[in-house]
Design a protein around this motif. Structure first.
Motif, PDB file in Angstrom:
ATOM      1  N   THR A 190       0.819  -1.208   0.000  1.00  0.00           N
ATOM      2  CA  THR A 190       0.000   0.000   0.000  1.00  0.00           C
ATOM      3  C   THR A 190       0.851   1.256   0.000  1.00  0.00           C
ATOM      4  OG1 THR A 190      -0.111  -0.106   2.387  1.00  0.00           O
ATOM      5  CG2 THR A 190      -1.945  -1.054   1.165  1.00  0.00           C
ATOM      6  N   GLU A 191       2.063   1.145   0.544  1.00  0.00           N
ATOM      7  CA  GLU A 191       2.953   2.306   0.551  1.00  0.00           C
ATOM      8  C   GLU A 191       3.924   2.199  -0.612  1.00  0.00           C
ATOM      9  OE1 GLU A 191       4.954   3.179   4.102  1.00  0.00           O
ATOM     10  OE2 GLU A 191       3.153   3.956   5.084  1.00  0.00           O
ATOM     11  N   CYS A 192       4.188   3.317  -1.229  1.00  0.00           N
ATOM     12  CA  CYS A 192       5.053   3.311  -2.403  1.00  0.00           C
ATOM     13  C   CYS A 192       6.513   3.460  -1.970  1.00  0.00           C
ATOM     14  CB  CYS A 192       4.686   4.466  -3.323  1.00  0.00           C
ATOM     15  SG  CYS A 192       2.964   4.491  -3.767  1.00  0.00           S
ATOM     16  N   ASN A 193       7.379   2.939  -2.768  1.00  0.00           N
ATOM     17  CA  ASN A 193       8.794   3.173  -2.541  1.00  0.00           C
ATOM     18  C   ASN A 193       9.386   3.806  -3.791  1.00  0.00           C
ATOM     19  OD1 ASN A 193       9.116   1.115  -4.363  1.00  0.00           O
ATOM     20  ND2 ASN A 193       9.632  -0.429  -2.832  1.00  0.00           N
ATOM     21  N   VAL A 194      10.691   3.997  -3.774  1.00  0.00           N
ATOM     22  CA  VAL A 194      11.338   4.743  -4.844  1.00  0.00           C
ATOM     23  C   VAL A 194      11.226   4.016  -6.183  1.00  0.00           C
ATOM     24  CG1 VAL A 194      13.605   3.756  -4.350  1.00  0.00           C
ATOM     25  CG2 VAL A 194      13.452   5.983  -5.445  1.00  0.00           C
ATOM     26  N   PHE A 195      11.179   2.709  -6.130  1.00  0.00           N
ATOM     27  CA  PHE A 195      11.122   1.971  -7.403  1.00  0.00           C
ATOM     28  C   PHE A 195       9.755   2.111  -8.068  1.00  0.00           C
ATOM     29  CE2 PHE A 195      14.393  -0.166  -4.871  1.00  0.00           C
ATOM     30  CZ  PHE A 195      15.471   0.029  -5.718  1.00  0.00           C
ATOM     31  N   ASP A 196       8.757   2.187  -7.235  1.00  0.00           N
ATOM     32  CA  ASP A 196       7.425   2.433  -7.811  1.00  0.00           C
ATOM     33  C   ASP A 196       7.403   3.779  -8.527  1.00  0.00           C
ATOM     34  OD1 ASP A 196       6.484   0.076  -6.677  1.00  0.00           O
ATOM     35  OD2 ASP A 196       6.057   1.084  -4.783  1.00  0.00           O
ATOM     36  N   ILE A 197       8.008   4.765  -7.888  1.00  0.00           N
ATOM     37  CA  ILE A 197       8.020   6.087  -8.512  1.00  0.00           C
ATOM     38  C   ILE A 197       8.833   6.076  -9.797  1.00  0.00           C
ATOM     39  CG2 ILE A 197       8.770   8.472  -8.200  1.00  0.00           C
ATOM     40  CD1 ILE A 197       8.151   8.190  -5.255  1.00  0.00           C
ATOM     41  N   MET A 198       9.976   5.418  -9.743  1.00  0.00           N
ATOM     42  CA  MET A 198      10.810   5.383 -10.945  1.00  0.00           C
ATOM     43  C   MET A 198      10.092   4.631 -12.063  1.00  0.00           C
ATOM     44  SD  MET A 198      13.251   7.187 -10.056  1.00  0.00           S
ATOM     45  CE  MET A 198      14.274   7.096 -11.477  1.00  0.00           C
TER      46      MET A 198
ATOM     47  N   ASP B 273       6.963   4.931 -17.071  1.00  0.00           N
ATOM     48  CA  ASP B 273       5.704   4.783 -17.816  1.00  0.00           C
ATOM     49  C   ASP B 273       5.304   6.113 -18.454  1.00  0.00           C
ATOM     50  OD1 ASP B 273       5.738   2.266 -16.929  1.00  0.00           O
ATOM     51  OD2 ASP B 273       3.974   2.392 -15.633  1.00  0.00           O
ATOM     52  N   ILE B 274       5.435   7.169 -17.649  1.00  0.00           N
ATOM     53  CA  ILE B 274       5.016   8.474 -18.168  1.00  0.00           C
ATOM     54  C   ILE B 274       5.975   8.939 -19.256  1.00  0.00           C
ATOM     55  CG2 ILE B 274       4.696  10.895 -17.546  1.00  0.00           C
ATOM     56  CD1 ILE B 274       3.914   9.854 -14.739  1.00  0.00           C
ATOM     57  N   GLY B 275       7.273   8.683 -19.026  1.00  0.00           N
ATOM     58  CA  GLY B 275       8.263   9.183 -19.968  1.00  0.00           C
ATOM     59  C   GLY B 275       8.419   8.339 -21.213  1.00  0.00           C
TER      60      GLY B 275
END
Lengths: 136, 378
Positions: free
Chosen positions: B80-88, B93-95
Motif C-alpha cells: 500500500t505504501e510506495c517506494n522509490v522503485f514504484d516512482i521510478m 511509464d510516463i516518460g
C-alpha cells in the motif's frame, strides 16, 4: 537469472548511485514546495511518509516543467527571429521573452498534451510588466 | 517573476476573491508561483496569465499522474505504501511517450534507467531555487469536537443495554416536546387573524376591486351557454374591444362594487343560482348601480340588527370571493366560523334573492323611464 557478474556489479553501482541521489535530495530544495507535492500526491492516493520520495517527485515535476518551458523558449526565440525587421517598435517590445499560449501549446504537444490557444481570449499580447517595474 | 498580465491580471483577480473558494484554489495559487519561478529560471521575462494557468494545471496533473502510476505499481506488488522503485517505474511509464535512454532494454534495472540518470543530471546541473514564500501545512484538517461518552462524563447510561463508551444523550428538552410552544403558536395565529380582519375592514375599497375581476372570471363559462343578446352584452363588458362605443359626453363608469359584491356572494354561496342571476344582474349593474346602492342602504337602516351582522359578516364575505390570504386564515381556525356560516347562510341567500327581485323591478322601471339611450344600445 542469467546475469553475468559484471552487470550485477554495475547494477550495484546504479543502486548505490540512486540511494546516494536520494540522500542528496534531503539537502536539495526543489522549487516546487513539498507541501504542494504532498497535497497532490495525497489526492492521487499516494501515501509514503518518506520526504525523499516527495522530493523526488518534486524534482521530476520541476524537470518536466523546465523542459516544457525550455521548449517554449526555443519556440519563442525562433518566432522572434522570423519577425520582419522593419517594425522597430514591435521588435523593441518583443525583446522581452514572454511565454505565450502559442509557444506553450507547441511545446506541450511534444509531451502529449494538446492545448489550443484560446481564439478570442482577452489575453493581451503585451502582457507582462515593464523590465523597469519588474522587481522580482 | 511577473505574472505577465500586469493591470489586466489584477483586474482578473478581483472576481476570483468574490467567488466561493474551492478546496484547491490555494494549491493552484502555489503551483502558479512555483511554475512561474521555474519559467523564470529558464530565461523567460514574462508569462501570459492563460499560459501560466495552463502550465500550472499541467504540472499539478503531472504530480498526480506520478502518484497514480506509483500507487498502481505498489498495489501490483501487493503493497500500500510506495517506494522509490514504484516512482521510478511510474516515471518510466510516463516518460515512455518521449523515450529515454535504455528504454528498449527490457531487463534493465529501474535504478539505472535513463530516467533516473536524467533526473540526477538535472539536479546536479540546476542551481536550487527555493520557493519564494513560506507555506503552511495544508489542507488544514479541523479537529472535531466529540461528544463526551458516558464514561468521560461519569454519568450512568439510562438503560443497561447502552455501553458506557457511547456518547451521552443530548439534553432531554432538545428532543422531547415542549408544551409552551403550542399555546403560543395558536395565540399568535388568532392575533394574526384578528389583525387581518381589521386590515380587511380598513381596505374595503381595495377589496371592492376584487369582485370586478372575479365577475369577469365567472362570466367566461356562461358566455358559451347563453346565446341571447344580453349574453353578448356581458361579453362586451368583459372584453373592452367588443364593447359598444360610448355616446358623446357619456362617461364610462366601472361596474359598481357593492352590488357586484352581493352578486358574487350569491354566486359563491350557491352556484346553482349563478346562471340566471348573472344574466340580469351584470347588465343592470352599470345602469342602476346608484339606485340599488340606495336601496341597500335604506334596507340596512331599517333593520339595524341585520345590518350589524352584515357589516360583521363582510370580511367573511370577502373570504368567499377568494382572496387567498383569507382562505388560508379561515382554514386555520375553521371550527367556530363554519358553524356560524351554517346558521347564517340561509338568511343571507334569502336576502340576496330579495335583492334580486328588487333589482329586476328596478330594471324594468328605469329602463323604460330614465335611459332611453342605454336601451337603444341594449
Amino acid at each position: 537469472m542469467n546475469h553475468n557478474p559484471q552487470s550485477s556489479e554495475g547494477r550495484h553501482d546504479d543502486d548505490a548511485a540512486l540511494s546516494e541521489f536520494l540522500a542528496s535530495l534531503m539537502d536539495f530544495t526543489p522549487t516546487i514546495p513539498d507541501e504542494l507535492v504532498e497535497h497532490y500526491l495525497a489526492k492521487s492516493g499516494f501515501q509514503c511518509p518518506d520526504v525523499r520520495l516527495t522530493r523526488l517527485v518534486a524534482v521530476a515535476t520541476q524537470k518536466f516543467v523546465a523542459e516544457v518551458a525550455n521548449d517554449a523558449l526555443q519556440h519563442c526565440k525562433a518566432r522572434q527571429a522570423t519577425i520582419p525587421k522593419d517594425k522597430k517598435d514591435k521588435q523593441q517590445k518583443d525583446k522581452r521573452l514572454t511565454l505565450t499560449m502559442e509557444d506553450l501549446s507547441k511545446a506541450l504537444r511534444e509531451y502529449g498534451v494538446n492545448v489550443r490557444h484560446q481564439e478570442y481570449f482577452a489575453d493581451s499580447p503585451s502582457a507582462g510588466m515593464d523590465p523597469a517595474t519588474r522587481d522580482e | 517573476m511577473s505574472d505577465g498580465a500586469g493591470e489586466t491580471g489584477r483586474q482578473l483577480e478581483q472576481p476570483k476573491t468574490q467567488r466561493k473558494l474551492g478546496g484547491d484554489d490555494f494549491a493552484q495559487a502555489i503551483a502558479k508561483v512555483a511554475v512561474g519561478q521555474v519559467c523564470e529560471s529558464q530565461g523567460f521575462h514574462a508569462i501570459q496569465q492563460s499560459s501560466l494557468e495552463t502550465l500550472s494545471d499541467i504540472a499539478a496533473l503531472y504530480i498526480q499522474n506520478i502518484g497514480k502510476t506509483a500507487l498502481y505499481h505498489a498495489n501490483l506488488a501487493g503493497r500500500t505504501e510506495c517506494n522509490v522503485f514504484d516512482i521510478m517505474q511510474g516515471l518510466e511509464d510516463i516518460g515512455s511517450a518521449q523515450g529515454f535512454l535504455g528504454a528498449s532494454d527490457i531487463d534493465h534495472c529501474i535504478g539505472s534507467s535513463g530516467i533516473a540518470r536524467d533526473i540526477i543530471q538535472f539536479v546536479t546541473e540546476s542551481e536550487p531555487i527555493s520557493f519564494a514564500y513560506a507555506i503552511p501545512r495544508f489542507p488544514v484538517v479541523k479537529e472535531r469536537v466529540r461528544t463526551p461518552s458516558f464514561l468521560q462524563t461519569g454519568e450512568e447510561p439510562p438503560a443497561d443495554h447502552i455501553p458506557g463508551w457511547l456518547p451521552t444523550f443530548p439534553d432531554p428538552q432538545t428532543y422531547s416536546s415542549s408544551p409552551t410552544s403550542d399555546k403560543r403558536g395558536t395565540e399568535s395565529h388568532v392575533a394574526k387573524l384578528d389583525l387581518e380582519r381589521e386590515h380587511n375592514n380598513g381596505e374595503k375599497h381595495l377589496i371592492n376591486l376584487q369582485p370586478q375581476m372575479a365577475s369577469n372570471m365567472v362570466e367566461k363559462p356562461t358566455l358559451i351557454d347563453t346565446t341571447n343578446v344580453k349574453g353578448k352584452k356581458v361579453a362586451g363588458e368583459s372584453n373592452p374591444f367588443l364593447a359598444a362605443p360610448l355616446q358623446f359626453g357619456e362617461k364610462e363608469v366601472a361596474s359598481l362594487t357593492p352590488p357586484a359584491r352581493l352578486f358574487n356572494d350569491v354566486a359563491a354561496a350557491n352556484p346553482v343560482v349563478e346562471d340566471f342571476v348573472e344574466d340580469r344582474s351584470i347588465s343592470v349593474l352599470d345602469t342602476f348601480a346608484p339606485a340599488i346602492e340606495a336601496i341597500n342602504s335604506s334596507q340596512c337602516d331599517l333593520d339595524e340588527e341585520k345590518s350589524k351582522i352584515l357589516s360583521n359578516r363582510r370580511p367573511n364575505v370577502h373570504f368567499k370571493i377568494g382572496i387567498k390570504k383569507n382562505f388560508v386564515g379561515r382554514l386555520v381556525d375553521s371550527g367556530p366560523q363554519n358553524e356560524y356560516d351554517k346558521t347564517t347562510l340561509p338568511w343571507f341567500v334569502m336576502e340576496d334573492e330579495k335583492d334580486d327581485r328588487k333589482r329586476r323591478a328596478e330594471k324594468i322601471l328605469r329602463e323604460s323611464l330614465e335611459n332611453p339611450d342605454e336601451l337603444v344600445q341594449l
